[in-house]
Design an enzyme around this catalytic site. Structure first.
Site, PDB file in Angstrom:
ATOM      1  N   ASP A 115      -4.855  10.491  -7.403  1.00 44.64           N
ATOM      2  CA  ASP A 115      -5.904  10.616  -9.174  1.00 44.64           C
ATOM      3  C   ASP A 115      -7.090  10.345  -8.344  1.00 44.64           C
ATOM      4  O   ASP A 115      -8.120  11.093  -8.992  1.00 44.64           O
ATOM      5  CB  ASP A 115      -5.538   9.227  -9.700  1.00 44.64           C
ATOM      6  CG  ASP A 115      -5.540   7.869  -8.667  1.00 44.64           C
ATOM      7  OD1 ASP A 115      -5.213   7.555  -7.818  1.00 44.64           O
ATOM      8  OD2 ASP A 115      -6.453   6.495  -9.809  1.00 44.64           O
ATOM      9  N   THR A 137       1.010  12.351  -4.648  1.00 47.89           N
ATOM     10  CA  THR A 137       1.133  10.757  -3.956  1.00 47.89           C
ATOM     11  C   THR A 137       2.331   9.991  -4.028  1.00 47.89           C
ATOM     12  O   THR A 137       3.321  10.311  -4.384  1.00 47.89           O
ATOM     13  CB  THR A 137      -0.051   9.491  -4.905  1.00 47.89           C
ATOM     14  OG1 THR A 137       0.190   8.634  -5.309  1.00 47.89           O
ATOM     15  CG2 THR A 137       0.300  10.416  -6.168  1.00 47.89           C
ATOM     16  N   ASP A 139       3.104   7.407  -4.823  1.00 47.14           N
ATOM     17  CA  ASP A 139       2.985   6.177  -5.677  1.00 47.14           C
ATOM     18  C   ASP A 139       3.893   7.304  -7.401  1.00 47.14           C
ATOM     19  O   ASP A 139       4.326   6.162  -8.273  1.00 47.14           O
ATOM     20  CB  ASP A 139       1.839   5.757  -6.178  1.00 47.14           C
ATOM     21  CG  ASP A 139       1.195   5.331  -4.815  1.00 47.14           C
ATOM     22  OD1 ASP A 139       1.544   4.439  -4.353  1.00 47.14           O
ATOM     23  OD2 ASP A 139       0.118   5.201  -4.745  1.00 47.14           O
ATOM     24  N   MET A 181       5.550   0.154  -1.709  1.00 45.19           N
ATOM     25  CA  MET A 181       4.219   0.473  -2.230  1.00 45.19           C
ATOM     26  C   MET A 181       4.166   1.228  -3.494  1.00 45.19           C
ATOM     27  O   MET A 181       5.173   0.750  -4.351  1.00 45.19           O
ATOM     28  CB  MET A 181       3.254   1.421  -1.845  1.00 45.19           C
ATOM     29  CG  MET A 181       3.018   0.958  -0.187  1.00 45.19           C
ATOM     30  SD  MET A 181       2.729   2.402   0.989  1.00 45.19           S
ATOM     31  CE  MET A 181       1.405   1.585   2.185  1.00 45.19           C
ATOM     32  N   ARG A 297      13.803 -14.777   3.816  1.00 44.10           N
ATOM     33  CA  ARG A 297      12.895 -14.208   4.851  1.00 44.10           C
ATOM     34  C   ARG A 297      11.719 -12.597   3.860  1.00 44.10           C
ATOM     35  O   ARG A 297      12.320 -12.703   2.811  1.00 44.10           O
ATOM     36  CB  ARG A 297      13.596 -13.746   5.554  1.00 44.10           C
ATOM     37  CG  ARG A 297      13.787 -14.419   6.876  1.00 44.10           C
ATOM     38  CD  ARG A 297      12.715 -15.288   7.585  1.00 44.10           C
ATOM     39  NE  ARG A 297      13.401 -15.723   9.046  1.00 44.10           N
ATOM     40  CZ  ARG A 297      13.570 -17.331   8.902  1.00 44.10           C
ATOM     41  NH1 ARG A 297      13.229 -18.047   7.683  1.00 44.10           N
ATOM     42  NH2 ARG A 297      14.253 -17.917  10.329  1.00 44.10           N
ATOM     43  N   GLN A 305       7.102   4.363   4.374  1.00 41.94           N
ATOM     44  CA  GLN A 305       7.269   4.801   3.517  1.00 41.94           C
ATOM     45  C   GLN A 305       6.224   6.080   3.306  1.00 41.94           C
ATOM     46  O   GLN A 305       6.490   7.095   2.501  1.00 41.94           O
ATOM     47  CB  GLN A 305       7.060   3.542   2.182  1.00 41.94           C
ATOM     48  CG  GLN A 305       7.803   2.689   1.312  1.00 41.94           C
ATOM     49  CD  GLN A 305       6.984   1.128   1.041  1.00 41.94           C
ATOM     50  OE1 GLN A 305       7.514   1.355  -0.380  1.00 41.94           O
ATOM     51  NE2 GLN A 305       6.269   0.692   1.253  1.00 41.94           N
ATOM     52  N   ARG A 306       5.349   5.902   3.527  1.00 44.01           N
ATOM     53  CA  ARG A 306       3.822   7.543   4.019  1.00 44.01           C
ATOM     54  C   ARG A 306       4.355   8.695   5.460  1.00 44.01           C
ATOM     55  O   ARG A 306       3.864   9.526   4.806  1.00 44.01           O
ATOM     56  CB  ARG A 306       3.043   6.626   3.862  1.00 44.01           C
ATOM     57  CG  ARG A 306       2.332   6.478   2.285  1.00 44.01           C
ATOM     58  CD  ARG A 306       1.245   6.608   1.830  1.00 44.01           C
ATOM     59  NE  ARG A 306      -0.370   6.335   2.879  1.00 44.01           N
ATOM     60  CZ  ARG A 306      -1.153   5.728   3.006  1.00 44.01           C
ATOM     61  NH1 ARG A 306      -1.391   5.431   1.679  1.00 44.01           N
ATOM     62  NH2 ARG A 306      -2.133   5.923   3.945  1.00 44.01           N
TER      63      ARG A 306
HETATM   64  O1  F6P Z   1      -1.541   5.698  -3.694  1.00 48.47           O
HETATM   65  C1  F6P Z   1      -0.657   5.690  -1.982  1.00 48.47           C
HETATM   66  C2  F6P Z   1      -0.536   4.496  -1.175  1.00 48.47           C
HETATM   67  O2  F6P Z   1      -0.274   4.002  -0.084  1.00 48.47           O
HETATM   68  C3  F6P Z   1      -0.788   3.192  -1.837  1.00 48.47           C
HETATM   69  O3  F6P Z   1       0.428   2.712  -2.469  1.00 48.47           O
HETATM   70  C4  F6P Z   1      -1.402   1.766  -1.271  1.00 48.47           C
HETATM   71  O4  F6P Z   1      -1.359   0.953  -2.243  1.00 48.47           O
HETATM   72  C5  F6P Z   1      -2.532   2.467  -0.776  1.00 48.47           C
HETATM   73  O5  F6P Z   1      -2.031   3.375  -0.900  1.00 48.47           O
HETATM   74  C6  F6P Z   1      -2.417   2.311   0.598  1.00 48.47           C
HETATM   75  O6  F6P Z   1      -3.426   2.925   1.216  1.00 48.47           O
HETATM   76  P1  F6P Z   1      -4.024   2.985   2.409  1.00 48.47           P
HETATM   77  O7  F6P Z   1      -3.929   4.139   2.957  1.00 48.47           O
HETATM   78  O8  F6P Z   1      -5.727   2.022   2.334  1.00 48.47           O
HETATM   79  O9  F6P Z   1      -3.467   1.549   3.632  1.00 48.47           O
END
Ligand code: F6P
Length: 380
Positions: A115, A137, A139, A181, A297, A305-306
């Site tokens: 976005d 994204t 998200d 995330m 914990r 996740q990315r």
């Molecule tokens: O928008 C994608 C995202 O991975 C979100 O889920 C997370 O809050 C943010 O980016 C983390 O961003 P950065 O790259 O600044 O750690």
């Protein structure tokens, strides 16, 4: 015809597949393609705009990250400029960006982003730059498209991680809290939490009650399983409370001024302008242990996740988006974003595409499925 591509904002599995589809589809039409490194920054760097050919995109469909690099800093609409007195003022430098495209004789831009990056693309489009957007994204929070590429890969990674927590939680009779995330949307937490059979899922769309979630945990210990898995979206918050943000310097523009001098050629000093969510997992773990007495914990799955390559679904979606973006450029349909509206990939106006975020419907079928199979959202 000469077109440019850039990738902006946080990376998402599938970016390289979009780049490949764009380059191959465009070169097939006889166009020249170039890639701008790190969002818009490359426009102002000596070697920041690179030619992209069939050879440069060979074998990248399955690769994570982006061969162009990305950044969630450097918003040209809100660029920090240091005043004489050391304070920082945010300036709109988008005219310079548009001018740089003209100087380089680039006819159109395919901007791949979430976005934030698409808002930049939309503003550049209004200033006369021919732009086509591609939504990205993990998200999955863009309202104009049914799904963004990267989301299902993130869900698959999170599902596997939560699945692995079951055995260690059971072995130690512990409560495990995992923070995922998603920013202000609970899509990743919801999908992964249901698929991995969490006991409790906390999402920003359904503020939770600590008493209710502790009651659910106690019930599991009394009934027999003797352990519990809690999945919390990073933006989740207690009813009547507010989300948890990371401590320390934020990425907001006001927090950085070092490289942000007026007249500098790089859009390198700005932050994303967003406070960084995070910490809900730790906070909950302490509260749960205190209230229930059960050893607890927490872990933050974070950028795992990315990272890594896209699953098949995201590869295909990314290739479809890249191909559709070139079709739009070819038809002269600028100021649009490609979007999945099954069964087709269509064009929606960029302005409309960035107008609304897509949140989890709290009475949607996945939430109802979760409730029906005994998963708690910490509701009263
Ligand atoms: O928008 C994608 C995202 O991975 C979100 O889920 C997370 O809050 C943010 O980016 C983390 O961003 P950065 O790259 O600044 O750690």
């Amino acid at each position: 015809m000469k077109i440019a591509i850039n990738t902006g904002g946080g990376d998402a599995p599938g970016l390289n597949a979009v780049v490949r589809a764009v380059v191959l589809s465009a070169t097939k039409l006889g166009w020249e393609v170039c890639g701008i490194r790190r969002g818009y920054q490359g426009l102002f760097e000596e070697d920041g705009v690179v030619a992209l050919t069939r050879d440069s995109v060979r074998g990248i469909t399955h690769l994570g990250g982006t061969i162009l690099g990305t950044t969630n800093r450097g918003n040209p609409l809100s660029w920090p400029v240091e005043r004489e007195d050391g304070t920082v003022e945010l300036q709109d430098r988008s005219e310079e960006v548009v001018e740089e495209f003209r100087r380089r004789e680039i006819d159109a831009l395919i901007a791949i982003g979430g976005d934030g990056s698409l808002q930049i693309a939309s503003a550049l489009s209004e200033k006369g730059l021919p732009v086509v957007g591609v939504p990205k994204t993990i998200d999955n929070d863009l309202a104009a498209t049914q799904v963004t590429f990267g989301f299902h890969t993130a869900v698959a990674t999170a599902t596997e991680a939560i699945g692995r927590l079951h055995s260690t939680a059971e072995a130690h009779s512990r409560v495990m809290v995992v923070e995922l995330m998603g920013r202000t949307a609970g899509w990743i937490a919801l999908y992964a939490g249901v698929a991995a059979t969490a006991d409790i899922i906390l999402i920003p769309e359904i503020p939770y009650h600590l008493d209710a979630l502790c009651a659910k945990i106690n019930e599991r210990y009394e009934r027999g399983p003797g352990f519990a898995i809690v999945v919390a979206g990073e933006g989740a918050f207690e009813a009547g409370g507010s989300p948890t943000f990371q401590e320390g310097p934020q990425t907001g523009a006001s927090a950085r001024s070092g490289s942000a001098r007026s007249g500098g050629a790089r859009f390198g000093g700005a932050g994303s302008g967003r406070a960084r969510l995070g910490g809900i997992g730790d906070k909950l773990a302490r509260q749960i242990e205190e209230r229930t007495g059960h050893e607890t914990r927490s872990l933050v799955l974070g950028h795992l996740q990315r990272g890594g390559g896209p699953i098949a679904y995201d590869r295909l979606l990314a290739l479809r988006f890249g191909s559709a973006a070139v079709e739009l450029v070819s038809d002269g349909r600028f100021g649009c974003m490609v979007a999945l509206r099954p069964p087709e990939v269509l064009a929606v106006p960029l302005k409309e595409a960035v107008a609304n975020l897509k949140l989890v419907p709290t009475d949607g079928d996945i939430v109802r499925t979760a409730r029906n199979i005994g998963i708690s959202f910490g509701e009263e």
